[in-house]
Design a protein around this motif. Structure first.
Motif, PDB file in Angstrom:
ATOM      1  N   PHE A   1      40.196 -20.403   2.215  1.00  0.00           N
ATOM      2  CA  PHE A   1      38.869 -20.912   1.885  1.00  0.00           C
ATOM      3  C   PHE A   1      37.954 -19.817   1.316  1.00  0.00           C
ATOM      4  O   PHE A   1      36.734 -19.962   1.324  1.00  0.00           O
ATOM      5  CB  PHE A   1      38.215 -21.519   3.134  1.00  0.00           C
ATOM      6  CG  PHE A   1      38.950 -22.727   3.666  1.00  0.00           C
ATOM      7  CD1 PHE A   1      39.030 -23.891   2.915  1.00  0.00           C
ATOM      8  CD2 PHE A   1      39.559 -22.696   4.906  1.00  0.00           C
ATOM      9  CE1 PHE A   1      39.702 -25.004   3.394  1.00  0.00           C
ATOM     10  CE2 PHE A   1      40.228 -23.806   5.409  1.00  0.00           C
ATOM     11  CZ  PHE A   1      40.308 -24.964   4.640  1.00  0.00           C
ATOM     12  N   THR A   2      38.540 -18.743   0.814  1.00  0.00           N
ATOM     13  CA  THR A   2      37.751 -17.660   0.246  1.00  0.00           C
ATOM     14  C   THR A   2      36.872 -18.189  -0.893  1.00  0.00           C
ATOM     15  O   THR A   2      37.367 -18.834  -1.834  1.00  0.00           O
ATOM     16  CB  THR A   2      38.659 -16.546  -0.303  1.00  0.00           C
ATOM     17  OG1 THR A   2      39.493 -16.067   0.750  1.00  0.00           O
ATOM     18  CG2 THR A   2      37.831 -15.396  -0.858  1.00  0.00           C
ATOM     19  N   GLY A   3      35.569 -17.940  -0.813  1.00  0.00           N
ATOM     20  CA  GLY A   3      34.640 -18.374  -1.835  1.00  0.00           C
ATOM     21  C   GLY A   3      34.216 -19.825  -1.735  1.00  0.00           C
ATOM     22  O   GLY A   3      33.380 -20.280  -2.531  1.00  0.00           O
ATOM     23  N   VAL A   4      34.770 -20.561  -0.779  1.00  0.00           N
ATOM     24  CA  VAL A   4      34.404 -21.966  -0.618  1.00  0.00           C
ATOM     25  C   VAL A   4      33.149 -22.058   0.246  1.00  0.00           C
ATOM     26  O   VAL A   4      33.125 -21.563   1.368  1.00  0.00           O
ATOM     27  CB  VAL A   4      35.559 -22.766   0.034  1.00  0.00           C
ATOM     28  CG1 VAL A   4      35.151 -24.220   0.236  1.00  0.00           C
ATOM     29  CG2 VAL A   4      36.813 -22.660  -0.820  1.00  0.00           C
ATOM     30  N   ARG A   5      32.118 -22.678  -0.266  1.00  0.00           N
ATOM     31  CA  ARG A   5      30.843 -22.733   0.455  1.00  0.00           C
ATOM     32  C   ARG A   5      30.828 -23.786   1.559  1.00  0.00           C
ATOM     33  O   ARG A   5      30.225 -23.589   2.610  1.00  0.00           O
ATOM     34  CB  ARG A   5      29.706 -22.997  -0.530  1.00  0.00           C
ATOM     35  CG  ARG A   5      29.453 -21.845  -1.491  1.00  0.00           C
ATOM     36  CD  ARG A   5      28.197 -22.087  -2.322  1.00  0.00           C
ATOM     37  NE  ARG A   5      27.894 -20.961  -3.190  1.00  0.00           N
ATOM     38  CZ  ARG A   5      26.829 -20.894  -3.977  1.00  0.00           C
ATOM     39  NH1 ARG A   5      25.974 -21.919  -4.023  1.00  0.00           N
ATOM     40  NH2 ARG A   5      26.625 -19.835  -4.737  1.00  0.00           N
ATOM     41  N   SER A   6      31.467 -24.910   1.327  1.00  0.00           N
ATOM     42  CA  SER A   6      31.510 -25.960   2.338  1.00  0.00           C
ATOM     43  C   SER A   6      32.888 -26.611   2.320  1.00  0.00           C
ATOM     44  O   SER A   6      33.506 -26.725   1.264  1.00  0.00           O
ATOM     45  CB  SER A   6      30.419 -27.009   2.107  1.00  0.00           C
ATOM     46  OG  SER A   6      30.622 -27.670   0.872  1.00  0.00           O
ATOM     47  N   ILE A   7      33.331 -27.017   3.476  1.00  0.00           N
ATOM     48  CA  ILE A   7      34.665 -27.595   3.623  1.00  0.00           C
ATOM     49  C   ILE A   7      34.524 -29.018   4.151  1.00  0.00           C
ATOM     50  O   ILE A   7      33.809 -29.259   5.130  1.00  0.00           O
ATOM     51  CB  ILE A   7      35.522 -26.767   4.596  1.00  0.00           C
ATOM     52  CG1 ILE A   7      35.602 -25.308   4.126  1.00  0.00           C
ATOM     53  CG2 ILE A   7      36.917 -27.360   4.734  1.00  0.00           C
ATOM     54  CD1 ILE A   7      36.204 -24.376   5.156  1.00  0.00           C
ATOM     55  N   THR A   8      35.192 -29.943   3.518  1.00  0.00           N
ATOM     56  CA  THR A   8      35.205 -31.328   3.975  1.00  0.00           C
ATOM     57  C   THR A   8      36.574 -31.637   4.562  1.00  0.00           C
ATOM     58  O   THR A   8      37.586 -31.609   3.848  1.00  0.00           O
ATOM     59  CB  THR A   8      34.904 -32.302   2.826  1.00  0.00           C
ATOM     60  OG1 THR A   8      33.626 -31.990   2.270  1.00  0.00           O
ATOM     61  CG2 THR A   8      34.906 -33.736   3.324  1.00  0.00           C
ATOM     62  N   LEU A   9      36.615 -31.896   5.851  1.00  0.00           N
ATOM     63  CA  LEU A   9      37.875 -32.172   6.526  1.00  0.00           C
ATOM     64  C   LEU A   9      38.031 -33.666   6.779  1.00  0.00           C
ATOM     65  O   LEU A   9      37.040 -34.360   7.049  1.00  0.00           O
ATOM     66  CB  LEU A   9      37.927 -31.436   7.880  1.00  0.00           C
ATOM     67  CG  LEU A   9      37.821 -29.914   7.859  1.00  0.00           C
ATOM     68  CD1 LEU A   9      37.794 -29.375   9.290  1.00  0.00           C
ATOM     69  CD2 LEU A   9      38.977 -29.304   7.083  1.00  0.00           C
ATOM     70  N   PRO A  10      39.252 -34.175   6.725  1.00  0.00           N
ATOM     71  CA  PRO A  10      39.456 -35.575   7.113  1.00  0.00           C
ATOM     72  C   PRO A  10      39.240 -35.711   8.618  1.00  0.00           C
ATOM     73  O   PRO A  10      39.565 -34.813   9.393  1.00  0.00           O
ATOM     74  CB  PRO A  10      40.919 -35.828   6.744  1.00  0.00           C
ATOM     75  CG  PRO A  10      41.561 -34.471   6.798  1.00  0.00           C
ATOM     76  CD  PRO A  10      40.495 -33.513   6.329  1.00  0.00           C
ATOM     77  N   SER A  11      38.667 -36.820   9.036  1.00  0.00           N
ATOM     78  CA  SER A  11      38.446 -37.038  10.461  1.00  0.00           C
ATOM     79  C   SER A  11      39.782 -37.245  11.169  1.00  0.00           C
ATOM     80  O   SER A  11      40.734 -37.777  10.592  1.00  0.00           O
ATOM     81  CB  SER A  11      37.554 -38.256  10.684  1.00  0.00           C
ATOM     82  OG  SER A  11      38.184 -39.428  10.185  1.00  0.00           O
ATOM     83  N   ILE A  12      39.838 -36.776  12.424  1.00  0.00           N
ATOM     84  CA  ILE A  12      41.023 -36.982  13.255  1.00  0.00           C
ATOM     85  C   ILE A  12      40.559 -37.507  14.608  1.00  0.00           C
ATOM     86  O   ILE A  12      39.646 -36.950  15.220  1.00  0.00           O
ATOM     87  CB  ILE A  12      41.827 -35.681  13.448  1.00  0.00           C
ATOM     88  CG1 ILE A  12      42.362 -35.178  12.106  1.00  0.00           C
ATOM     89  CG2 ILE A  12      42.976 -35.897  14.426  1.00  0.00           C
ATOM     90  CD1 ILE A  12      43.161 -33.881  12.200  1.00  0.00           C
ATOM     91  N   ALA A  13      41.176 -38.579  15.071  1.00  0.00           N
ATOM     92  CA  ALA A  13      40.856 -39.155  16.376  1.00  0.00           C
ATOM     93  C   ALA A  13      42.144 -39.316  17.173  1.00  0.00           C
ATOM     94  O   ALA A  13      43.176 -39.708  16.625  1.00  0.00           O
ATOM     95  CB  ALA A  13      40.155 -40.504  16.233  1.00  0.00           C
ATOM     96  N   LEU A  14      42.064 -38.998  18.445  1.00  0.00           N
ATOM     97  CA  LEU A  14      43.186 -39.183  19.364  1.00  0.00           C
ATOM     98  C   LEU A  14      42.925 -40.437  20.187  1.00  0.00           C
ATOM     99  O   LEU A  14      41.842 -40.591  20.751  1.00  0.00           O
ATOM    100  CB  LEU A  14      43.344 -37.972  20.282  1.00  0.00           C
ATOM    101  CG  LEU A  14      43.476 -36.600  19.608  1.00  0.00           C
ATOM    102  CD1 LEU A  14      43.634 -35.507  20.655  1.00  0.00           C
ATOM    103  CD2 LEU A  14      44.648 -36.574  18.629  1.00  0.00           C
ATOM    104  N   VAL A  15      43.902 -41.313  20.261  1.00  0.00           N
ATOM    105  CA  VAL A  15      43.769 -42.556  21.022  1.00  0.00           C
ATOM    106  C   VAL A  15      44.662 -42.463  22.255  1.00  0.00           C
ATOM    107  O   VAL A  15      45.886 -42.294  22.138  1.00  0.00           O
ATOM    108  CB  VAL A  15      44.157 -43.781  20.179  1.00  0.00           C
ATOM    109  CG1 VAL A  15      43.947 -45.063  20.981  1.00  0.00           C
ATOM    110  CG2 VAL A  15      43.359 -43.820  18.878  1.00  0.00           C
ATOM    111  N   PHE A  16      44.044 -42.575  23.427  1.00  0.00           N
ATOM    112  CA  PHE A  16      44.767 -42.439  24.677  1.00  0.00           C
ATOM    113  C   PHE A  16      45.010 -43.794  25.327  1.00  0.00           C
ATOM    114  O   PHE A  16      44.424 -44.818  24.929  1.00  0.00           O
ATOM    115  CB  PHE A  16      43.989 -41.527  25.637  1.00  0.00           C
ATOM    116  CG  PHE A  16      43.885 -40.112  25.176  1.00  0.00           C
ATOM    117  CD1 PHE A  16      44.885 -39.191  25.472  1.00  0.00           C
ATOM    118  CD2 PHE A  16      42.788 -39.680  24.436  1.00  0.00           C
ATOM    119  CE1 PHE A  16      44.798 -37.879  25.038  1.00  0.00           C
ATOM    120  CE2 PHE A  16      42.685 -38.363  23.996  1.00  0.00           C
ATOM    121  CZ  PHE A  16      43.701 -37.459  24.293  1.00  0.00           C
ATOM    122  N   ASP A  17      45.867 -43.789  26.332  1.00  0.00           N
ATOM    123  CA  ASP A  17      46.164 -45.009  27.071  1.00  0.00           C
ATOM    124  C   ASP A  17      44.875 -45.616  27.611  1.00  0.00           C
ATOM    125  O   ASP A  17      43.993 -44.905  28.092  1.00  0.00           O
ATOM    126  CB  ASP A  17      47.116 -44.670  28.231  1.00  0.00           C
ATOM    127  CG  ASP A  17      47.723 -45.909  28.863  1.00  0.00           C
ATOM    128  OD1 ASP A  17      47.840 -46.927  28.170  1.00  0.00           O
ATOM    129  OD2 ASP A  17      48.066 -45.841  30.058  1.00  0.00           O
TER     130      ASP A  17
END
Length: 398
Positions: free
Chosen positions: A324-340
């Motif tokens: 991410f060198t030189g990258v001002r902002s990072i957009t990550l995909p959301s991740i959700a964990l679903v439990f019992d």
């Protein structure tokens, strides 16, 4: 750090499978943060200073005449609390920031007798007797580090009004190894075994505790012992999943059942049977481990959403890394964990990457136990409710 984490995971998996690990315990692994944390107590609600994944308490007399502040690792995957004690020469002990606790200065200290029930309860951590009188404890950690000394009793003070009388802990006079590279005095063991802090304080804190690991070194987290009455109004903000138990499994580790993973709003195309094995949730496991089938699907979905960023070489067990060198902002995909039980936990952005790499790794097979690591737990309040047989999560808690 990642190598040590892998050793710890291997040790726990072997214990869960019934392997012979009677001479060892898992070492603590950390994600490198050193942030200040407040300690909230149920009766007095008094804050005690601490460090990320660590807390400070005082060992010995509650009147303050011989109390010594001790910084200890918060470990929900071990059973025997311990701190370094005088005499503990640096040739056989590790440096620590706090003064060493000196049993000779405490009027409430006593060594646990060899003939006592408390000594017998040490089980595999018992290391014989000193002069046929004093009970001795000892560990060999998974990375080869060792801690040995006298099993002891004293008053533990966590605040002006919170005193644990006759608290049992290991008074270490020798410990060496990479596990102790941090400037801590020892470990506050919060596991489910008979010797742990949780079990020893069952009448005071009801075998309930929670913590929140902060997202960054500049943020604050906390640990809560018990469930304060004023927290009752917050219950609807928690999601809950059953805390698993089995007579064939060691009581030390807290286990939950992961049911599914959602990436960018879409469930991974993974059969439910892939998640048939339980997952250990612990404060000292850094990286979450998933069944290989689930991990491969997660990795594919994550990489597909990250094509706009430059890739970087793998780091240890992490194979999906970015530059991410030189990258001002990072957009990550959301991740959700679903439990019992349907508990869906949305991971904070700080709980997805570790130094530019996707902070997940696969287990050896789909049938092996998985792990919910402390990176994924960032900003979540994680409540361990032992009598209620539940693990609860609250988002954006710190």
């Amino acid at each position: 750090m990642l190598d040590a984490d892998q050793h710890r995971v291997g040790y726990i998996q072997k214990r869960l499978a019934g392997g012979d690990t009677s001479n060892g315990v898992a070492g603590a692994s950390w994600d490198g943060q050193t942030t200040d944390v407040g300690t909230y107590l149920p009766a007095s609600n008094v804050g005690v200073g601490a460090v990320s994944h660590k807390m400070i308490g005082t060992t010995a007399a509650p009147d303050g005449t011989s109390a010594v502040r001790q910084t200890v690792i918060i470990d929900s995957g071990s059973d025997v609390p311990w701190v370094q004690c005088q005499p503990c020469p640096l040739l056989v002990c590790h440096p620590q920031r706090d003064p060493l606790f000196d049993p000779a200065t405490s009027t409430t200290y006593s060594a646990v007798p060899c003939s006592s029930a408390a000594c017998a309860r040490l089980g595999p951590y018992r290391r014989g007797c000193s002069a046929n009188v004093q009970c001795q404890f000892g560990f060999t950690y998974t990375d080869g580090a060792t801690a040995t000394g006298t099993y002891s009793s004293d008053d533990l003070t966590l605040g002006p009004y919170d005193v644990v009388r006759g608290f049992l802990f290991g008074c270490a006079h020798a410990d060496r190894g990479s596990t102790f590279s941090f400037d801590v005095s020892g470990t506050l063991a919060l596991g489910g075994g008979a010797q742990s802090f949780v079990q020893q304080t069952a009448t005071q804190y009801g075998r309930v505790f929670s913590y929140c690991i902060p997202p960054s070194p500049s943020s604050l987290g906390f640990i809560t012992l018990g469930v304060p009455p004023q927290r009752a109004a917050l219950v609807p903000t928690f999601v809950s999943t059953p805390l698993l138990s089995s007579s064939s499994m060691p009581p030390t580790f807290y286990r939950v059942l992961l049911r599914a993973i959602i990436v960018a709003g879409r469930p991974l195309p993974v059969p439910p049977t892939v998640f048939s094995a339980s997952s250990v949730i612990a404060s000292t496991i850094v990286i979450s481990r998933l069944p290989p089938t689930a991990y491969q699907a997660l990795r594919a979905a994550f990489r597909s959403a990250m094509t706009m960023y430059r890739t970087a070489p793998p780091v240890s067990i992490l194979d999906t890394c970015y530059d991410f060198t030189g990258v001002r902002s990072i957009t990550l995909p959301s991740i959700a964990l679903v439990f019992d039980g349907g508990a869906t936990v949305n991971l904070d952005a700080a709980g997805i990457l570790l130094q530019g790499c996707l902070a997940f790794a696969p287990t050896a097979t789909d049938r092996m136990p998985g792990f919910i690591g402390n990176v994924q737990q960032r900003t979540l309040e994680v409540v361990y409710d032992v009598p209620g047989k539940a693990i609860r999560f609250r988002s954006a808690a710190c």
